[in-house]
Enzyme design. Structure first.
Site, mmCIF file in Angstrom:
data_model
loop_
_atom_site.group_PDB
_atom_site.id
_atom_site.type_symbol
_atom_site.label_atom_id
_atom_site.label_comp_id
_atom_site.label_asym_id
_atom_site.label_seq_id
_atom_site.Cartn_x
_atom_site.Cartn_y
_atom_site.Cartn_z
ATOM 1 C CB SER B 25 -0.893 -0.016 1.245
ATOM 2 O OG SER B 25 -1.685 1.141 1.275
ATOM 3 C CG ASN B 73 6.256 7.877 2.686
ATOM 4 O OD1 ASN B 73 5.159 8.385 2.957
ATOM 5 N ND2 ASN B 73 6.584 6.651 3.055
ATOM 6 C CB CYS B 135 -0.192 5.995 8.754
ATOM 7 S SG CYS B 135 0.466 7.394 7.819
#
Lengths: 247, 307
Positions: B25, B73, B135
């Site tokens: 993902s 990121n 996350c």
């Protein structure tokens, strides 16, 4: 469409103390517009390096890049004959059909290269092309003569006044009152913003830069917000219409 | 020599995958960008971009920083929201991908996780729901649910209560005891565990004396984290009975085999896709050759073979 392929370096030479020109041989069929870019794999570095395309023909590709970090530093040391892995045909590019008979092209520093193929395309279409190039100082200037040889009217500005108009590209516009029906620009963000204001009602297109992960829309690393929703600089950009840019 | 048929298939919670290779993902969008490079039906499956209830733009740029053998990121869960994923992305995906997809769902509250999972559960093409509690790039959500066993179990229970498809919880490596969290998910009814998400990292621009990433920190991924991922897959696979999808720094068929030997039933490929858009395809194609070299006839036999 885009393509991953192997390209062979034909030449790699400095144009100024920090700006280099590399020509490569390989498949150029996936380029559809001026202002697109390639993403170059560099051995030992994790991310590819996105570099805008200065010019291309049926079998060769010209890149002009500024040595600013490890990736471009390594590129500058590459010899002719070296093979590179490139993703080509990336980004939307400029729309050469969007302008009228008198387009203005404005480039700042290392933002100048993608305007070259655009100028060639527009002149071939019969446009009377004006080009304004901005640099910090005379020794950083490149491609002034190349644009002139294409048949463009070329103006140069340097921030220190060592050549051409002292000041910025917008100083040239203010002093010379260049008449145009459309503009295309690539350069540092402050230049693009000032130009966008200085051009008033004249419509145009601006090419933006952003740090990228992949270069083909896979990672969302380079997204920006526009009046037409979020766009990926690598995919729906790097060229945005003036009216959709949120400053 | 008689060419024996090598079997690369694996079974993940009843779902048969032609091979264990699954793009991770956040590196594969909703499949659309990659179908221009190759026919993505060659993959075992793929996990689509982390999806939330509302559309999200994500974090300011720069969102990307390069590292030695990896990258950071801080995209911040940019996605078009569950309505657009169900209304636009999945119908489009169906036109070029014939296999079940893994639906990655993220959220900022237990209710949001449950809401999105319940809706995505009804989508025919969704084979597995992957719940992202890891996350590192959003505040008050994401990783905060994945760093305590209690919170991870609570999300798991809430999602399991409203879904029928296998639920995998994607865990963060940024914890002291990954096994305790994985066990809590298993006890709460998770059908599988996916690990690892990115490791929290940071780079500094020396000239500007500022973080490279606008959000200061971000998720570190790439081949540099592979040994950490193998270790955590090994620990969790040994401690849990439910299957593990391994993820983290995988670049080659050999990496896939290594992670399977550590205990993974399927293996996700993340950052490698960004550097080389053909990475997952090349791994799929290389797997049989590597199996042959190592004398592996059926790939599923090596899962967790390392004691």
């Amino acid at each position: 469409m885009y393509k991953k392929g192997t390209y062979t370096i034909l030449t790699n030479e400095p144009l100024t103390p920090t700006v280099w020109r590399m020509t490569l041989e390989g498949d150029t069929q996936y380029f559809t517009r001026p202002g697109q870019f390639v993403n170059i794999e560099i051995e030992g570095l994790f991310l590819r390096r996105p570099i805008s395309v200065c010019d291309y023909d049926g079998r060769t590709l010209t890149l002009i890049y500024k040595v600013v970090g490890e990736g471009t530093e390594r590129m500058s040391r590459m010899a002719a004959g070296t093979k590179l892995d490139l993703l080509t045909g990336l980004g939307n590019g400029f729309d050469p059909e969007a302008c009228g008979p008198r387009p203005l092209l404005v480039g700042g520093g290392v933002g100048v290269p993608p305007l070259y193929n655009l100028a060639r395309t527009l002149i071939a279409r019969g446009c009377a092309v004006s080009v304004v190039l901005g640099f910090n100082t005379a020794e950083e200037i490149f491609y002034e003569e190349e644009f002139r040889r294409l048949g463009a009217e070329v103006h140069v500005a340097t921030a220190d006044g060592s050549r051409g108009v002292r000041g910025f590209v917008t100083t040239v516009l203010a002093e010379r009152g260049i008449d145009c029906d459309y503009f295309y620009a690539c350069g540092p963000l402050p230049m693009l913003r000032a130009l966008s204001e200085a051009t008033g009602d004249v419509p145009g297109e601006l090419s933006f830069e952003e740090r990228m992960g992949c270069g083909f829309g896979g990672c969302m690393g380079c997204s920006c917000q526009t009046r037409n929703g979020s766009k990926r600089i690598c995919k729906e950009g790097p060229v945005l219409k003036k009216e959709e840019v949120i400053w | 020599m008689q060419d024996r048929k090598l079997d690369t298939s694996v079974i993940l919670s009843g779902l048969k995958l032609d091979n264990p290779v699954v793009p991770a993902s956040g590196t594969f969008g909703y499949g659309n960008e990659y179908k221009d490079f190759y026919d993505i039906n060659i993959l075992g499956s793929f996990s689509f971009k982390g999806t939330t209830r509302e559309p999200r733009f994500g974090n300011p740029t720069p969102r990307i920083a390069e590292c030695t053998a990896g990258m950071i990121n801080a995209v911040g869960l940019q996605n078009p929201g569950i309505d657009a994923v169900i209304g636009e992305e999945l119908p489009r995906l169906k036109t070029f991908f014939r296999k079940p997809v893994i639906a990655n769902i993220s959220g900022f509250s237990i209710e949001e996780y449950a809401y999105c999972c319940e809706r995505i559960d009804r989508e025919e093409q969704v084979g597995i729901i992957e719940v992202n509690v890891s996350c590192p790039n959003v505040r008050h959500g994401g990783m905060s649910f994945g760093t305590s066993p209690e919170a991870a179990a609570e999300v798991t229970r809430a999602v399991k209560a409203v879904t029928t498809k296998p639920v995998y919880i994607k865990l963060s490596p940024n914890v002291t005891d990954i096994v305790a969290i994985a066990r809590a998910c298993e006890e709460a009814g998770a059908d599988g565990i996916c690990l690892i998400n990115t490791m929290l990292g940071m780079r500094i621009d020396l000239k500007r004396r500022r973080p490279v990433i606008a959000n200061t920190m971000g998720g570190f991924s790439g081949s540099a984290i592979f040994p950490v991922a193998v270790r955590m897959v090994y620990q969790v696979a040994k401690a849990c009975r439910i299957p593990v999808m391994g993820c983290g720094g995988v670049e080659t068929a050999r990496d896939v085999i290594e992670m399977m030997m550590a205990g993974a039933t399927a293996v996700q490929v993340g950052a490698a896709n960004l550097r080389n858009p053909y990475a997952s395809k090349q791994i799929v194609e290389e797997l049989p050759r590597e199996m042959e070299r190592l004398g592996i006839e059926r790939l599923s036999e090596i899962i967790g073979c390392v004691e």
